[in-house]
Design a protein around this motif. Structure first.
Motif, PDB file in Angstrom:
ATOM      1  N   GLN A 145       0.854  -1.194   0.000  1.00  0.00           N
ATOM      2  CA  GLN A 145       0.000   0.000   0.000  1.00  0.00           C
ATOM      3  C   GLN A 145       0.887   1.240   0.000  1.00  0.00           C
ATOM      4  N   LEU A 146       0.674   2.110  -0.977  1.00  0.00           N
ATOM      5  CA  LEU A 146       1.380   3.389  -1.030  1.00  0.00           C
ATOM      6  C   LEU A 146       0.453   4.472  -0.498  1.00  0.00           C
ATOM      7  N   HIS A 147       0.862   5.111   0.591  1.00  0.00           N
ATOM      8  CA  HIS A 147       0.091   6.179   1.231  1.00  0.00           C
ATOM      9  C   HIS A 147       0.703   7.516   0.809  1.00  0.00           C
ATOM     10  N   VAL A 148      -0.107   8.429   0.299  1.00  0.00           N
ATOM     11  CA  VAL A 148       0.380   9.748  -0.118  1.00  0.00           C
ATOM     12  C   VAL A 148      -0.589  10.815   0.365  1.00  0.00           C
ATOM     13  N   ARG A 149      -0.057  11.931   0.846  1.00  0.00           N
ATOM     14  CA  ARG A 149      -0.904  13.069   1.206  1.00  0.00           C
ATOM     15  C   ARG A 149      -0.197  14.363   0.810  1.00  0.00           C
ATOM     16  N   ALA A 150      -0.979  15.286   0.292  1.00  0.00           N
ATOM     17  CA  ALA A 150      -0.452  16.573  -0.136  1.00  0.00           C
ATOM     18  C   ALA A 150      -0.306  17.514   1.059  1.00  0.00           C
ATOM     19  N   ILE A 151       0.561  18.506   0.906  1.00  0.00           N
ATOM     20  CA  ILE A 151       0.823  19.471   1.972  1.00  0.00           C
ATOM     21  C   ILE A 151       0.598  20.875   1.424  1.00  0.00           C
ATOM     22  N   ASP A 152      -0.094  21.709   2.202  1.00  0.00           N
ATOM     23  CA  ASP A 152      -0.170  23.136   1.892  1.00  0.00           C
ATOM     24  C   ASP A 152       0.073  23.920   3.167  1.00  0.00           C
ATOM     25  N   ALA A 153      -0.294  25.189   3.195  1.00  0.00           N
ATOM     26  CA  ALA A 153      -0.027  26.034   4.362  1.00  0.00           C
ATOM     27  C   ALA A 153      -0.720  25.530   5.614  1.00  0.00           C
ATOM     28  N   ASN A 154      -1.772  24.713   5.435  1.00  0.00           N
ATOM     29  CA  ASN A 154      -2.514  24.183   6.574  1.00  0.00           C
ATOM     30  C   ASN A 154      -1.972  22.839   7.056  1.00  0.00           C
ATOM     31  N   GLY A 155      -0.917  22.355   6.405  1.00  0.00           N
ATOM     32  CA  GLY A 155      -0.343  21.084   6.812  1.00  0.00           C
ATOM     33  C   GLY A 155      -0.759  19.949   5.899  1.00  0.00           C
ATOM     34  N   PRO A 156      -0.500  18.704   6.293  1.00  0.00           N
ATOM     35  CA  PRO A 156      -0.855  17.550   5.473  1.00  0.00           C
ATOM     36  C   PRO A 156      -2.363  17.395   5.353  1.00  0.00           C
ATOM     37  N   GLY A 157      -2.789  16.942   4.169  1.00  0.00           N
ATOM     38  CA  GLY A 157      -4.204  16.754   3.919  1.00  0.00           C
ATOM     39  C   GLY A 157      -4.625  15.294   3.990  1.00  0.00           C
ATOM     40  N   THR A 158      -5.751  15.001   3.346  1.00  0.00           N
ATOM     41  CA  THR A 158      -6.292  13.648   3.334  1.00  0.00           C
ATOM     42  C   THR A 158      -5.363  12.727   2.552  1.00  0.00           C
ATOM     43  N   GLU A 159      -5.059  11.553   3.136  1.00  0.00           N
ATOM     44  CA  GLU A 159      -4.159  10.646   2.439  1.00  0.00           C
ATOM     45  C   GLU A 159      -4.927   9.758   1.464  1.00  0.00           C
ATOM     46  N   ASN A 160      -4.318   9.537   0.318  1.00  0.00           N
ATOM     47  CA  ASN A 160      -4.831   8.585  -0.652  1.00  0.00           C
ATOM     48  C   ASN A 160      -3.991   7.314  -0.575  1.00  0.00           C
ATOM     49  N   ILE A 161      -4.617   6.169  -0.747  1.00  0.00           N
ATOM     50  CA  ILE A 161      -3.930   4.885  -0.660  1.00  0.00           C
ATOM     51  C   ILE A 161      -4.175   4.105  -1.942  1.00  0.00           C
ATOM     52  N   VAL A 162      -3.104   3.681  -2.585  1.00  0.00           N
ATOM     53  CA  VAL A 162      -3.208   2.816  -3.751  1.00  0.00           C
ATOM     54  C   VAL A 162      -2.428   1.542  -3.465  1.00  0.00           C
ATOM     55  N   GLU A 163      -2.837   0.445  -4.084  1.00  0.00           N
ATOM     56  CA  GLU A 163      -2.185  -0.836  -3.870  1.00  0.00           C
ATOM     57  C   GLU A 163      -1.549  -1.333  -5.160  1.00  0.00           C
ATOM     58  N   PHE A 164      -0.398  -1.995  -5.014  1.00  0.00           N
ATOM     59  CA  PHE A 164       0.248  -2.673  -6.124  1.00  0.00           C
ATOM     60  C   PHE A 164       0.958  -3.895  -5.569  1.00  0.00           C
ATOM     61  N   LYS A 165       1.216  -4.849  -6.447  1.00  0.00           N
ATOM     62  CA  LYS A 165       1.798  -6.111  -5.993  1.00  0.00           C
ATOM     63  C   LYS A 165       3.224  -6.243  -6.482  1.00  0.00           C
ATOM     64  N   VAL A 166       4.130  -6.513  -5.540  1.00  0.00           N
ATOM     65  CA  VAL A 166       5.552  -6.684  -5.835  1.00  0.00           C
ATOM     66  C   VAL A 166       5.838  -8.171  -6.020  1.00  0.00           C
ATOM     67  N   ASP A 167       6.434  -8.517  -7.155  1.00  0.00           N
ATOM     68  CA  ASP A 167       6.741  -9.908  -7.457  1.00  0.00           C
ATOM     69  C   ASP A 167       7.814 -10.437  -6.505  1.00  0.00           C
ATOM     70  N   GLU A 168       7.997 -11.747  -6.511  1.00  0.00           N
ATOM     71  CA  GLU A 168       8.957 -12.368  -5.607  1.00  0.00           C
ATOM     72  C   GLU A 168      10.393 -11.941  -5.899  1.00  0.00           C
ATOM     73  N   GLY A 169      10.634 -11.389  -7.054  1.00  0.00           N
ATOM     74  CA  GLY A 169      11.980 -10.913  -7.362  1.00  0.00           C
ATOM     75  C   GLY A 169      12.867 -12.008  -7.927  1.00  0.00           C
ATOM     76  N   GLN A 170      14.109 -11.678  -8.114  1.00  0.00           N
ATOM     77  CA  GLN A 170      15.054 -12.626  -8.691  1.00  0.00           C
ATOM     78  C   GLN A 170      15.431 -13.690  -7.672  1.00  0.00           C
ATOM     79  N   ASP A 171      15.450 -14.918  -8.126  1.00  0.00           N
ATOM     80  CA  ASP A 171      15.865 -16.000  -7.243  1.00  0.00           C
ATOM     81  C   ASP A 171      17.382 -16.103  -7.243  1.00  0.00           C
ATOM     82  N   ALA A 172      17.878 -17.052  -6.491  1.00  0.00           N
ATOM     83  CA  ALA A 172      19.318 -17.202  -6.314  1.00  0.00           C
ATOM     84  C   ALA A 172      19.968 -17.799  -7.557  1.00  0.00           C
ATOM     85  N   VAL A 173      21.193 -17.369  -7.841  1.00  0.00           N
ATOM     86  CA  VAL A 173      21.986 -17.980  -8.902  1.00  0.00           C
ATOM     87  C   VAL A 173      22.730 -19.202  -8.375  1.00  0.00           C
ATOM     88  N   GLY A 174      22.742 -19.368  -7.054  1.00  0.00           N
ATOM     89  CA  GLY A 174      23.347 -20.542  -6.444  1.00  0.00           C
ATOM     90  C   GLY A 174      22.825 -20.732  -5.035  1.00  0.00           C
TER      91      GLY A 174
END
Length: 616
Positions: free
Chosen positions: A116-145
């Motif tokens: 989950q990536l959480h992001v919120r914008a900032i202005d003179a009043n401070g941080p605002g409402t956070e938006n959350i988006v999801e993405f899936k990270v693969d298992e990645g590279q396996d071992a060469v040995g």
């Protein structure tokens, strides 16, 4: 010049309120007061990741694979946003972007799975409402040995170890000389095997090693190497694994124990201007416990020219930046298990002990992926654990309780005031204890301790309030506790079944510090201890990520008390059952029905399997 103000709201929210001007007001100019923080963020994905939807969540990239995300304000917030804060669900705390209304930010996920990536914008009043988006990270590279070294039993004539990596070609490792063989003491537990090297006083067996026939990892590119180690002799430096060009004058690496600094070391070497040069990164703490399992790993990042070292899944010190000239040369030397070659065809620093689960990747593993490697996870999410001490007094007699099951030879010697009655180690509460040389595990890595204790309720009822009897514990050099299990008496009540005085108290797992303060988990509620009842106590120390570890306490099959973030202190003294903190007279009155210690952190499920859902 004059200023004249007009509010859009009067007392009834429809009329205007005007201030008084002493000069002629010609035209109106308007400004708006923004009293609200930003209402959200637009988040655009960069390759290779895509957002999860209600119907699909496609894996991509891998741990350590970065992507550039673009943050922009919602339409109603344009012109006011000055920057953004963001974080992944696997991270603690917010990170800030560079200033701007439109920001392109590189994000590097550390772990596989849905993020989950959480992001919120900032202005003179401070941080605002956070938006959350999801993405899936693969298992990645396996071992060469990857070498499990479970290819042969102790008396096997097998001389090759299979490579079970899945990337590229496979590389058999051949065992060489009389000092190389197989051991039943292995990190994955019962039935597993490890590589045994030179663990004998026979001078003819001091040059055993294993090696591939060709290079496994390309040192021109980023890579990571790791291993489980069991060192039995630290009189000289001992090499875990190395790979150096076959002319022994080109770039290479060595992961080893240094007797000079008494630490784990990851060494990078290169050839510059006719001279071989070296740069290393050392473990933070001196002292390597012998005859315990320790996980070590080193990595090289070709992009930033840096090396890193990890001990038991924890990143050591700061990253070491290599000089610009420290570039890779030849990568055609064989991978060596248990020795290193610093000069042409002259090998040295042979390993004494055991090696297991040696693994090489052709990329730099993120910090927390290395921590995950130490867990040796099975498909059901449980970790493989190795039983290194098991004392079962059933049927035993005499002054020594032998560890007959593990093969590690940690036998307990009973002191005056301790005896074996065929069912338990009986401790008189005055001088009784059972001891063995420690440490039994490397306390900077995950471990589990399980003890069945039967308190002498009459003796404990007579003890003063606050009496804190140590059930089991590992000492540090000054007699304090590296870790231990305790019963702390909080009062005396009448037992509801016998109406006799009975102790009431709490259980603790953790450490009692030299100043007598506690760094320990304490059970949630005070318990009344009944005669002949056996409390099954389990303490778990677990390395959670590259910088954090914690302890937990279990009573029977149930987790009890609040888990505690915990900094390990390695023990170097005796391990004892029933003996108090140095300088105190808080011996344990009662019996120990069984005591066991494992390398690795047991899950709740594994603890339930051992306790059987009972306190017996």
């Amino acid at each position: 010049m004059a200023v004249f103000t007009q509010s859009l709201y009067g007392s009834n929210d429809t009329s205007n309120l005007e201030s008084h001007s002493t000069v002629t007001t010609q035209d109106w100019c308007y400004f708006k007061i923004d009293t609200t923080a930003p209402q959200g963020v637009n988040i655009a994905f960069g390759a290779p990741y895509t957002p999860c939807t209600a119907n699909a969540c496609v894996p991509a990239g891998g741990p350590g694979t970065k992507a550039q995300f673009t943050f922009t304000p919602l339409a109603e917030d344009k012109g006011t946003v000055t920057g953004y804060e963001y974080r992944l669900s696997s991270e603690h705390g917010w990170s800030k972007t560079t200033a701007g209304e439109t920001v392109k930010q590189w994000i590097i996920p550390r772990l596989a799975g849905v993020q989950q990536l959480h992001v919120r914008a900032i202005d003179a009043n401070g941080p605002g409402t956070e938006n959350i988006v999801e993405f899936k990270v693969d298992e990645g590279q396996d071992a060469v040995g990857r070498w499990h070294f479970d290819d042969g039993a102790g008396d096997s004539t097998a001389t090759t170890a299979a490579d079970t990596g899945t990337v590229g070609t496979r590389h058999l490792a051949t065992l060489n000389n009389a000092g190389a063989g197989w051991s039943a003491l292995a990190r994955r537990g019962a039935g597993d095997r490890s590589l045994w090297l030179n663990d004998t006083t026979d001078s003819a067996r001091q040059t055993g090693y294993a090696a591939t026939s060709e290079s496994v990892v390309n040192t021109h590119s980023s890579f990571t190497v790791s291993a489980w180690t069991y060192l039995t002799d630290a009189s000289v430096s001992r090499t875990v694994v190395s790979e150096i060009g076959n002319d022994a004058t080109r770039s290479g690496f060595s992961l080893y124990y240094s007797s000079g600094v008494q630490r784990w070391v990851f060494l990078w070497s290169w050839y510059e201007g006719g001279t071989r040069k070296y740069q290393s990164i050392n473990a933070d703490t001196a002292g390597v416990p012998l005859k315990t399992w320790t996980h070590v790993a080193g990595s090289y990042d070709a992009d930033s020219q840096t090396i890193r070292l990890y001990v038991n899944g924890k990143l050591q010190s700061a990253t070491s930046v290599l000089p610009e000239a420290a570039v890779a040369g030849s990568s055609d030397g064989a991978l060596q298990f248990g020795r290193v070659n610093y000069t042409n065809n002259v090998y040295q620093d042979y390993w004494h002990g055991r090696l297991d689960e040696v693994t090489v990747w052709q990329w730099q593993l993120p910090d927390d992926e290395i921590t995950m490697e130490t867990r040796l996870l099975e498909a059901d999410g449980t970790s493989d654990v190795e039983l290194v001490a098991d004392w079962n007094p059933v049927g035993a007699s005499g002054n020594t309780l032998t560890d007959t099951l593990t093969g590690y030879g940690h036998n307990l010697a009973l002191t005056s005031g301790a005896s074996l009655d065929g069912e338990a180690i009986v401790l008189d509460g005055n001088t009784g204890a059972a001891k063995t040389a420690g440490p039994l595990v490397d306390e900077t890595g995950s471990f589990t301790v399980m003890v069945g204790v039967k308190l002498d309720t009459a003796a404990m009822a007579d003890k003063p309030k606050g009496y804190t009897a140590q059930i089991a514990g590992q000492r540090v050099a000054d007699g304090g506790a590296s870790w231990g299990l305790w019963f702390e008496k909080t009062g005396t009540v009448n037992d509801p079944e016998t109406d006799a005085p009975a102790p009431e108290g709490k259980w603790r797992f953790g450490r009692r510090n030299a100043d007598h303060t506690w760094s320990a988990v304490v059970s949630s509620e005070a318990a009344v201890v009944s005669p002949n009842s056996v409390a099954q106590l389990t303490g778990v120390f677990e390395v959670l990520d590259s910088s954090t570890s914690a302890i937990s306490l279990h009573l029977g099959e149930a987790r009890n008390g609040e888990d505690l973030t915990y900094t390990a202190i390695a023990g170097s003294g005796e391990f004892a059952l029933g003996e108090p903190f140095a300088g105190e007279d808080y011996h344990l009155p009662g019996g120990i029905t069984r005591a066991r210690i494992w390398v690795g952190a047991m899950s709740n499920q594994q603890i339930q399997e051992f306790t059987g859902g009972t306190d017996a």
